[in-house]
Design a protein around this motif. Structure first.
Motif, short mmCIF file in Angstrom:
data_model
loop_
_atom_site.label_atom_id
_atom_site.label_comp_id
_atom_site.label_asym_id
_atom_site.label_seq_id
_atom_site.Cartn_x
_atom_site.Cartn_y
_atom_site.Cartn_z
N ASP A 1 -5.96 4.65 0.84
CA ASP A 1 -6.13 3.20 1.02
C ASP A 1 -6.34 2.87 2.50
O ASP A 1 -7.18 2.02 2.84
CB ASP A 1 -4.90 2.46 0.47
N SER B 1 0.82 -1.21 0.00
CA SER B 1 0.00 0.00 0.00
C SER B 1 0.86 1.27 0.00
O SER B 1 0.56 2.23 -0.70
CB SER B 1 -0.91 -0.03 1.23
N TYR C 1 -9.98 5.44 -5.90
CA TYR C 1 -8.61 5.01 -5.62
C TYR C 1 -8.01 4.34 -6.86
O TYR C 1 -6.92 4.69 -7.31
CB TYR C 1 -8.59 4.05 -4.42
N GLN D 1 -9.55 0.96 4.13
CA GLN D 1 -9.45 -0.23 4.98
C GLN D 1 -10.24 -0.03 6.28
O GLN D 1 -10.93 -0.93 6.76
CB GLN D 1 -7.99 -0.54 5.33
#
Ligand code: NI
Length: 228
Positions: free
Chosen positions: A195, A74, A218, A199
């Motif tokens: 990101d 990430s 994203y 999450q």
């Protein structure tokens, strides 16, 4: 960006790496063999010959660990990873202030890799040495990084950085560079934060339509900005 990633290696992987590196003998060479004209005068350490058998075996362990690490993926969005290298600083050794070279030649296939992100994976516990902090300067000041064995820091390769002199013990580390899919540090940082937010929203069962829209943004930003 500067991101610390915990537990990249587990205890068994650390033992395996340390055993191989402790037995490496003549594969430990002067660190200046891979330093450029800027780094060579300030670099005082040992490193593993990157074409040696022990280097290849240790690289496999590290690469398989980072490929499975979701925070690394990430934060870095890797395109090409330079084969990890291994260094060791004994008492009095250090690496003065420098910026890492912008392009590295892959030691096995000759490809050129642009170094967007630098990574240091700590292999020695901080209690076992004094000094040896990785000091990284960015627009927010100087950050002193000294992490538990198995943890890693990733930071923009454009940063001025140094390794402080060791005053007790020995510090062994793994280091490497990554050409990211996202060349620009600010864009890569925004994607990492986005990101992370996605999450968190996934874990809290937030509104599904809003999440889907955010995830779409994203991926469309990655599509817009990435280069392969
Ligand atoms: Ni460096």
């Amino acid at each position: 960006m500067l991101v610390c990633i915990p537990d990249v290696l587990d205890a068994a992987q650390l033992v395996s790496l340390r055993e191989r590196l402790d037995r490496a003998g003549e594969a430990w060479v002067d660190g200046r063999v891979t330093a450029g004209y800027q780094g060579a005068p300030v670099k005082f350490n040992r490193q593993i010959d990157e074409r040696s058998e022990v280097a290849l075996a240790c690289q496999r362990i590290v690469v398989s660990a980072i490929e499975r690490n979701p925070v690394f993926i990430s934060a870095v969005l890797p395109n090409m990873v330079y084969p990890p290298m291994f260094n060791r600083y004994g008492e009095g050794m250090k690496f003065g202030a420098h910026v890492d070279g912008s392009v590295r030649i892959h030691p096995h296939d000759g490809r050129k890799i642009r170094t967007d992100v630098s990574a240091t994976l700590f292999l020695t516990n901080p209690a076992d040495y004094d000094g040896g902090e990785l000091q990284i300067e960015d627009t927010y000041g100087c950050h002193s990084v000294k992490l538990p064995a198995g943890d890693m820091v990733v930071y923009t390769a454009a940063s001025l950085h140094q390794v402080a002199p060791i005053t007790r013990g020995t510090r062994t580390s793994c280091f490497f560079w990554v050409q990211s899919l996202i060349r620009d540090d600010a864009q890569r940082t925004m994607l990492y934060e986005m990101d992370g937010a996605i999450q968190r929203l996934n874990q809290t069962n937030a509104d599904e339509i809003a999440r889907r829209s955010l995830i779409g943004c994203y991926h469309n930003l990655v599509r817009e900005w990435s280069e392969t």
